[in-house]
Design an enzyme around this catalytic site. Structure first.
Site, short mmCIF file in Angstrom:
data_model
loop_
_atom_site.label_atom_id
_atom_site.label_comp_id
_atom_site.label_asym_id
_atom_site.label_seq_id
_atom_site.Cartn_x
_atom_site.Cartn_y
_atom_site.Cartn_z
N ASP A 21 -59.25 1.34 -41.46
CA ASP A 21 -59.27 0.37 -41.60
C ASP A 21 -58.12 -1.11 -42.25
O ASP A 21 -58.03 -0.36 -42.66
CB ASP A 21 -60.35 0.28 -42.46
N ASN A 23 -58.23 -4.51 -42.53
CA ASN A 23 -58.61 -5.75 -42.30
C ASN A 23 -59.82 -5.64 -44.35
O ASN A 23 -60.25 -6.93 -44.28
CB ASN A 23 -59.03 -6.48 -42.05
N ASP A 25 -63.20 -4.59 -43.98
CA ASP A 25 -63.89 -4.80 -44.04
C ASP A 25 -64.76 -3.79 -44.47
O ASP A 25 -66.49 -3.68 -43.53
CB ASP A 25 -64.40 -6.13 -42.80
N ASP A 29 -60.51 0.01 -37.39
CA ASP A 29 -61.09 -0.78 -36.14
C ASP A 29 -59.28 -0.90 -35.53
O ASP A 29 -58.84 0.26 -36.03
CB ASP A 29 -60.77 -2.60 -36.49
N ASP A 98 -64.14 6.24 -23.79
CA ASP A 98 -65.28 6.37 -23.35
C ASP A 98 -66.16 5.87 -21.97
O ASP A 98 -65.87 4.47 -22.05
CB ASP A 98 -66.25 6.62 -24.75
N ASP A 199 -69.58 9.54 -21.25
CA ASP A 199 -70.74 10.23 -22.13
C ASP A 199 -72.13 10.40 -21.62
O ASP A 199 -72.75 10.15 -20.54
CB ASP A 199 -71.44 8.11 -22.80
N GLU A 256 -70.19 14.43 -21.03
CA GLU A 256 -70.33 15.44 -21.49
C GLU A 256 -72.07 15.73 -20.60
O GLU A 256 -72.26 15.23 -20.53
CB GLU A 256 -70.32 14.00 -22.60
N HIS A 329 -67.67 13.97 -32.96
CA HIS A 329 -68.56 12.90 -33.34
C HIS A 329 -69.91 13.05 -33.68
O HIS A 329 -71.18 12.65 -34.05
CB HIS A 329 -68.18 11.84 -32.96
N ASP A 330 -70.99 14.02 -33.39
CA ASP A 330 -72.22 14.58 -32.75
C ASP A 330 -72.72 16.16 -33.10
O ASP A 330 -73.66 15.77 -33.19
CB ASP A 330 -72.24 14.83 -31.12
#
Length: 559
Positions: A21, A23, A25, A29, A98, A199, A256, A329-330
């Site tokens: 990150d 910034n 928040d 990003d 992706d 995907d 995928e 990520h899954d």
């Protein structure tokens, strides 16, 4: 042996929300990624695969896209994206985006139009059906629990969503939809990207009539995968995509494809190059799933891992190309799932990396894997992932199931294991953000982080760096044929890779006990060089080798 840059590459997957990150928040990003490009260059990777950064209401962490040609506000702007692409290319790395086109967001302009009326020109962009006997059009269950259909009062019909109800499935039968997708792909390729990860691309063709699924579950819903996985026209569509778009660029493509066999892969990733370069298979990801699926856990067995990995190595030889991964990520963190994330965390992380990178195929590193990041054990209120929250509600809140048993499965298998913020240093929130992170940081970040890894010459990071360097130095790692050794050994996964007069001997102890390996009689060599090991060991290769817990060794044998 057909050489190609994407066969020789190592891919690094970034999950943008959790990477860095810039910034404050609490959300990763594009500028955060840009600030870490030199880190990726130092690791040595060739390609960065960026999980979705498109405009999205973020119901499913960016996999619900409302505008395919813009960037999610939380991640930055197209100007930031241009800077990222330029930064990668300047450092000799490539960018793979992706592609999520089985479904869009229900906030995409196409769907907003589509739901207005049955006569709308966009109606047929999605899969709409009237109800049947006062119920849904069929009994398919969504991947995220509950019915795969959502009733829409405005037109008194249902739309199909294999995932969240905010992810309506696109209708690939509609030629206009397909060409809209191809135009969008061309737009990105013309901006300079180097490929697509696609995907759930093997779900784009559904069986005509959308029949009921056979195996009824609780609540009356059934698995409908027989009617949408590897459907009747999926190869026709991918060949059309290849003809119209992919074949016109020197790019990398990976699909995928859950629920695929080796025979399916031989078509998707055929050596003639008429569809995709490679696919992600899931067979090895299901080794710890019982008869009830992902959440019905059982211990995985090394024998089964050998069988599955060897089958894909043998059966794609000369016919297709493998993608190599043990987490993403899954999926949960690989050192927690296939290694030992306690006493032998670093050593088993190195062993798993060696095991994977020496197989035939293109290796994928998921962010944090290269420093040995682990699974987490959060309370149910601290998780973010829709899949877990829906499953918990269905099984415990509504179903009265055993909280402890369901949590045990979540701790082992949930997707948020991989999505906790990247651990950069020992400062607050692991140096990921100066704000409040969108998902809690793994509490072990003070011991496991990039700063610590870079300061330790014996870290997992430098082991991975060496694995990547070796791939650049020895063609046998990319192009050699595979052969499994000691098939019945209960602790050691050993194999060879052979190219002309060179042989790699790869030995991996998958257990916390010392294990002995005898070199087969037929392996003859004039010289043996130890290329890499996770143990300070003798360089010489003897007929009998004793491997310490989670030890791995790779020898280069010359005939």
């Amino acid at each position: 042996m057909e050489k190609a840059w994407w066969k020789e590459s190592v891919v690094y997957q970034i999950y943008p929300r959790s990477f860095k990150d810039s910034n404050g928040d609490g959300i990763g990003d594009l500028q955060g990624i840009i600030s870490k490009l030199d880190y990726l260059k130092n690791l040595g990777v060739d390609v960065v695969w960026l999980s979705p950064v498109y405009k999205s209401p973020n119901d499913d962490n960016g996999y619900d896209i409302s505008d395919y040609r813009d960037i999610m506000d939380e991640f930055g702007t197209m100007t930031d994206w241009d800077e990222l692409l330029a930064g990668l290319h300047e450092r000799g790395m490539k960018l793979m985006m992706d592609l999520v086109v089985n479904h869009s967001s229900d906030e995409h302009a196409w769907f907003i139009e589509s739901r207005k009326s049955k006569n709308n020109e966009y109606r047929d962009y999605y899969i709409w059906r009237p109800g049947k006997n006062g119920k849904e059009p069929n009994n398919w269950v969504s991947f995220f629990s509950g019915s795969a259909w959502q009733y829409d009062e405005a037109t008194d019909e249902y739309y199909l969503h294999l995932f969240s109800k905010k992810q309506p499935d696109l209708n690939w039968e509609n030629k206009t939809v397909r060409h809209e997708v191809y135009e969008m792909m061309t737009w990105w390729l013309d901006r300079g990207i180097d490929g697509f990860r696609m995907d759930v691309i093997n779900m784009i063709s559904k069986v005509e009539g959308l029949p009921d699924g056979q195996q009824q579950e609780e609540g009356g819903y059934a698995w409908g995968g027989d009617y949408f996985l590897n459907g009747p026209r999926v190869h026709k569509y991918l060949q059309e995509m290849n003809r119209d778009v992919l074949s016109k660029y020197d790019i990398m493509t990976v699909g995928e494809c859950p629920g695929t066999s080796v025979e399916d892969a031989q078509r998707y990733a055929n050596s003639e190059g008429t569809e995709l370069n490679m696919i992600f298979t899931f067979e090895h990801m299901d080794l710890d799933a019982g008869p009830g699926g992902k959440w019905d856990m059982r211990p995985w067995q090394l024998q089964e891992l050998k069988e599955v990995m060897s089958k894909w190595q043998y059966d794609l030889e000369g016919k297709g190309w493998n993608s190599l991964y043990l987490n993403n990520h899954d999926q949960p963190r690989m050192v927690s799932r296939f290694g030992n994330d306690g006493e032998y965390r670093g050593k088993s992380a190195k062993m798993l990396g060696t095991f994977l990178h020496m197989l035939k195929g293109t290796p994928y590193i998921y962010q944090g894997e290269e420093i040995g990041m682990t699974n987490v054990q959060f309370d149910i209120t601290e998780y973010n992932d829709l899949e877990i929250l829906n499953m918990y509600e269905e099984r415990v809140t509504e179903g009265g199931g055993d909280h402890a048993k369901v949590m045990e499965a979540i701790h082992a298998k949930c997707r948020d294991n991989a999505r906790t913020p990247m651990q950069w240093d020992a400062s607050e929130n692991a140096g990921f953000t100066t704000g409040i992170p969108w998902l809690r940081v793994n509490p072990n970040y003070q011991e496991i982080n990039v700063e610590q890894a870079l300061a330790d010459p014996d870290s997992v990071f430098y082991h991975y760096q060496k694995l990547i360097k070796l791939r650049k130095q020895h063609d046998v790692i990319t192009y050699g044929t595979y052969e499994l050794l000691s098939e019945k050994h209960l602790q050691i996964y050993a194999y060879t890779r052979i190219l002309v007069d060179e042989m790699l001997l790869v030995l991996n102890n998958f257990s916390a006990e010392t294990a002995d390996f005898r070199l087969p009689q037929n392996i003859q060599y004039k010289s043996a060089e130890l290329l890499i090991s996770n143990e300070h060991t003798e360089d010489e290769l003897a007929q009998s080798v004793s491997l310490t817990p989670y030890e791995s060794r790779v020898y280069l044998l010359k005939q």
